[in-house]
Design an enzyme around this catalytic site. Structure first.
Site, PDB file in Angstrom:
ATOM      1  N   PRO A  10       0.789  -1.224   0.000  1.00 33.52           N
ATOM      2  CA  PRO A  10       0.000   0.000   0.000  1.00 33.52           C
ATOM      3  C   PRO A  10       0.829   1.286   0.000  1.00 33.52           C
ATOM      4  O   PRO A  10       1.839   1.394   0.685  1.00 33.52           O
ATOM      5  CB  PRO A  10      -0.830  -0.107   1.280  1.00 33.52           C
ATOM      6  CG  PRO A  10      -0.151  -1.122   2.115  1.00 33.52           C
ATOM      7  CD  PRO A  10       0.519  -2.069   1.156  1.00 33.52           C
ATOM      8  N   ASN A  11       0.326   2.220  -0.789  1.00 27.79           N
ATOM      9  CA  ASN A  11       0.837   3.596  -0.902  1.00 27.79           C
ATOM     10  C   ASN A  11       2.157   3.708  -1.658  1.00 27.79           C
ATOM     11  O   ASN A  11       2.628   4.821  -1.888  1.00 27.79           O
ATOM     12  CB  ASN A  11       0.963   4.256   0.490  1.00 27.79           C
ATOM     13  CG  ASN A  11      -0.386   4.403   1.156  1.00 27.79           C
ATOM     14  OD1 ASN A  11      -1.317   4.914   0.541  1.00 27.79           O
ATOM     15  ND2 ASN A  11      -0.521   3.920   2.371  1.00 27.79           N
ATOM     16  N   ARG A  18       5.646  12.308  -2.956  1.00 26.81           N
ATOM     17  CA  ARG A  18       5.529  12.906  -1.621  1.00 26.81           C
ATOM     18  C   ARG A  18       6.620  12.339  -0.723  1.00 26.81           C
ATOM     19  O   ARG A  18       7.206  11.316  -1.047  1.00 26.81           O
ATOM     20  CB  ARG A  18       4.175  12.580  -0.992  1.00 26.81           C
ATOM     21  CG  ARG A  18       3.038  13.244  -1.697  1.00 26.81           C
ATOM     22  CD  ARG A  18       1.740  12.809  -1.109  1.00 26.81           C
ATOM     23  NE  ARG A  18       0.662  13.073  -2.050  1.00 26.81           N
ATOM     24  CZ  ARG A  18      -0.604  12.846  -1.809  1.00 26.81           C
ATOM     25  NH1 ARG A  18      -0.968  12.328  -0.650  1.00 26.81           N
ATOM     26  NH2 ARG A  18      -1.511  13.137  -2.703  1.00 26.81           N
ATOM     27  N   TYR A  23      11.581   8.864   1.340  1.00 27.78           N
ATOM     28  CA  TYR A  23      11.575   7.830   0.305  1.00 27.78           C
ATOM     29  C   TYR A  23      12.281   8.232  -0.993  1.00 27.78           C
ATOM     30  O   TYR A  23      12.344   7.429  -1.927  1.00 27.78           O
ATOM     31  CB  TYR A  23      10.127   7.425  -0.006  1.00 27.78           C
ATOM     32  CG  TYR A  23       9.405   6.868   1.209  1.00 27.78           C
ATOM     33  CD1 TYR A  23       9.827   5.674   1.805  1.00 27.78           C
ATOM     34  CD2 TYR A  23       8.316   7.530   1.765  1.00 27.78           C
ATOM     35  CE1 TYR A  23       9.181   5.167   2.919  1.00 27.78           C
ATOM     36  CE2 TYR A  23       7.649   7.027   2.886  1.00 27.78           C
ATOM     37  CZ  TYR A  23       8.096   5.851   3.458  1.00 27.78           C
ATOM     38  OH  TYR A  23       7.456   5.341   4.566  1.00 27.78           O
ATOM     39  N   ASN A  79       8.128  -5.587  -0.868  1.00 29.18           N
ATOM     40  CA  ASN A  79       7.999  -4.435   0.024  1.00 29.18           C
ATOM     41  C   ASN A  79       6.534  -4.373   0.452  1.00 29.18           C
ATOM     42  O   ASN A  79       5.691  -3.870  -0.305  1.00 29.18           O
ATOM     43  CB  ASN A  79       8.420  -3.142  -0.668  1.00 29.18           C
ATOM     44  CG  ASN A  79       8.388  -1.968   0.310  1.00 29.18           C
ATOM     45  OD1 ASN A  79       7.828  -2.061   1.410  1.00 29.18           O
ATOM     46  ND2 ASN A  79       8.990  -0.857  -0.077  1.00 29.18           N
ATOM     47  N   ALA A  82       3.105  -0.646   4.819  1.00 29.34           N
ATOM     48  CA  ALA A  82       2.675  -0.644   6.221  1.00 29.34           C
ATOM     49  C   ALA A  82       2.092  -1.986   6.664  1.00 29.34           C
ATOM     50  O   ALA A  82       2.024  -2.261   7.868  1.00 29.34           O
ATOM     51  CB  ALA A  82       1.657   0.473   6.442  1.00 29.34           C
ATOM     52  N   GLU A 103      12.408  -9.650   1.951  1.00 36.71           N
ATOM     53  CA  GLU A 103      11.654  -8.492   2.447  1.00 36.71           C
ATOM     54  C   GLU A 103      12.502  -7.241   2.218  1.00 36.71           C
ATOM     55  O   GLU A 103      13.694  -7.237   2.528  1.00 36.71           O
ATOM     56  CB  GLU A 103      11.364  -8.675   3.939  1.00 36.71           C
ATOM     57  CG  GLU A 103      10.665  -7.485   4.568  1.00 36.71           C
ATOM     58  CD  GLU A 103      10.459  -7.664   6.082  1.00 36.71           C
ATOM     59  OE1 GLU A 103      10.715  -8.778   6.615  1.00 36.71           O
ATOM     60  OE2 GLU A 103      10.057  -6.682   6.724  1.00 36.71           O
ATOM     61  N   HIS A 105      12.740  -2.885   2.482  1.00 35.65           N
ATOM     62  CA  HIS A 105      12.250  -1.559   2.874  1.00 35.65           C
ATOM     63  C   HIS A 105      13.190  -0.496   2.347  1.00 35.65           C
ATOM     64  O   HIS A 105      14.415  -0.599   2.522  1.00 35.65           O
ATOM     65  CB  HIS A 105      12.115  -1.457   4.395  1.00 35.65           C
ATOM     66  CG  HIS A 105      11.151  -2.466   4.929  1.00 35.65           C
ATOM     67  ND1 HIS A 105       9.795  -2.355   4.721  1.00 35.65           N
ATOM     68  CD2 HIS A 105      11.339  -3.637   5.580  1.00 35.65           C
ATOM     69  CE1 HIS A 105       9.196  -3.404   5.255  1.00 35.65           C
ATOM     70  NE2 HIS A 105      10.107  -4.199   5.770  1.00 35.65           N
ATOM     71  N   ARG A 112      13.277   4.604  12.614  1.00 37.29           N
ATOM     72  CA  ARG A 112      12.056   5.414  12.550  1.00 37.29           C
ATOM     73  C   ARG A 112      11.169   5.144  13.772  1.00 37.29           C
ATOM     74  O   ARG A 112      11.663   4.735  14.814  1.00 37.29           O
ATOM     75  CB  ARG A 112      11.343   5.141  11.209  1.00 37.29           C
ATOM     76  CG  ARG A 112      12.209   5.515  10.002  1.00 37.29           C
ATOM     77  CD  ARG A 112      11.505   5.259   8.693  1.00 37.29           C
ATOM     78  NE  ARG A 112      10.318   6.128   8.556  1.00 37.29           N
ATOM     79  CZ  ARG A 112       9.378   5.947   7.613  1.00 37.29           C
ATOM     80  NH1 ARG A 112       9.506   4.936   6.753  1.00 37.29           N
ATOM     81  NH2 ARG A 112       8.350   6.758   7.544  1.00 37.29           N
TER      82      ARG A 112
END
Ligand code: CA2
Length: 150
Positions: A10-11, A18, A23, A79, A82, A103, A105, A112
């Site tokens: 997601p996203n 943004r 990112y 990835n 969330a 996995e 990121h 974070r």
């Protein structure tokens, strides 16, 4: 031709538009192009996908697992966005079809917020790539290819 899946949660369709401080400015289309070049160099057929829906990601994990089982796929770079921090269902899907997963990121999730420090995916991942920015996708693909050759 043997395939490699690159799955995005997601996203991640917002990548490069943004939050550049977290990112970067590379878009998901740019990442797909990078992955396509890397896949070509590795002799793999790229299946690059993104969804904002957990069930769709689960279906793709099942699809990739069946391809691995049939000897037509090395596994998936994933990835989970969330969903990393929330999804028992994605954990169960990977475990259920024994999909080799790296996995990935983009950001260093451990530097974070505390809620990003736990992953439901890591216990069922073969390997983890964290905090290399979008270059991590290329590193993860090379790693998956390396693992598959052993
Ligand atoms: O660092 C990563 O790759 C993450 O998987 C990205 C997820 C985040 O929830 C994870 O904790 C770490 C967020 C993906 C959303 O990406 C955006 C990109 C640009 C603008 C807004 C969101």
């Amino acid at each position: 031709m043997t395939s490699v899946y690159v799955l995005n949660g997601p996203n991640l369709n917002l990548l490069g538009t943004r939050k550049p401080e977290v990112y970067g400015t590379t878009t998901l289309a740019d990442v797909e192009e990078m992955c396509r070049e890397e896949a070509a160099g590795l002799g793999l057929d790229l299946r690059f996908r993104q969804s904002n829906h957990e069930g769709q990601l689960i279906d793709w994990i099942h699809e990739a697992g069946a391809e691995v089982k049939a000897g037509r796929c090395v596994g998936a770079v994933f990835n989970p966005g969330a969903y990393t921090h929330t999804s028992v269902a994605l954990h169960d899907a990977i475990e259920g079809v024994e999909l080799p997963v790296v996995e990935l990121h983009i950001s260093n999730v451990h530097a974070r917020e505390p809620f990003r420090h736990h992953s439901y995916i890591s216990p069922v991942a073969r390997s983890i790539v964290v905090g290399f920015g979008v270059h991590g996708y290329v590193l993860a693909m090379r790693g998956l290819h390396h693992i598959a050759q052993k």
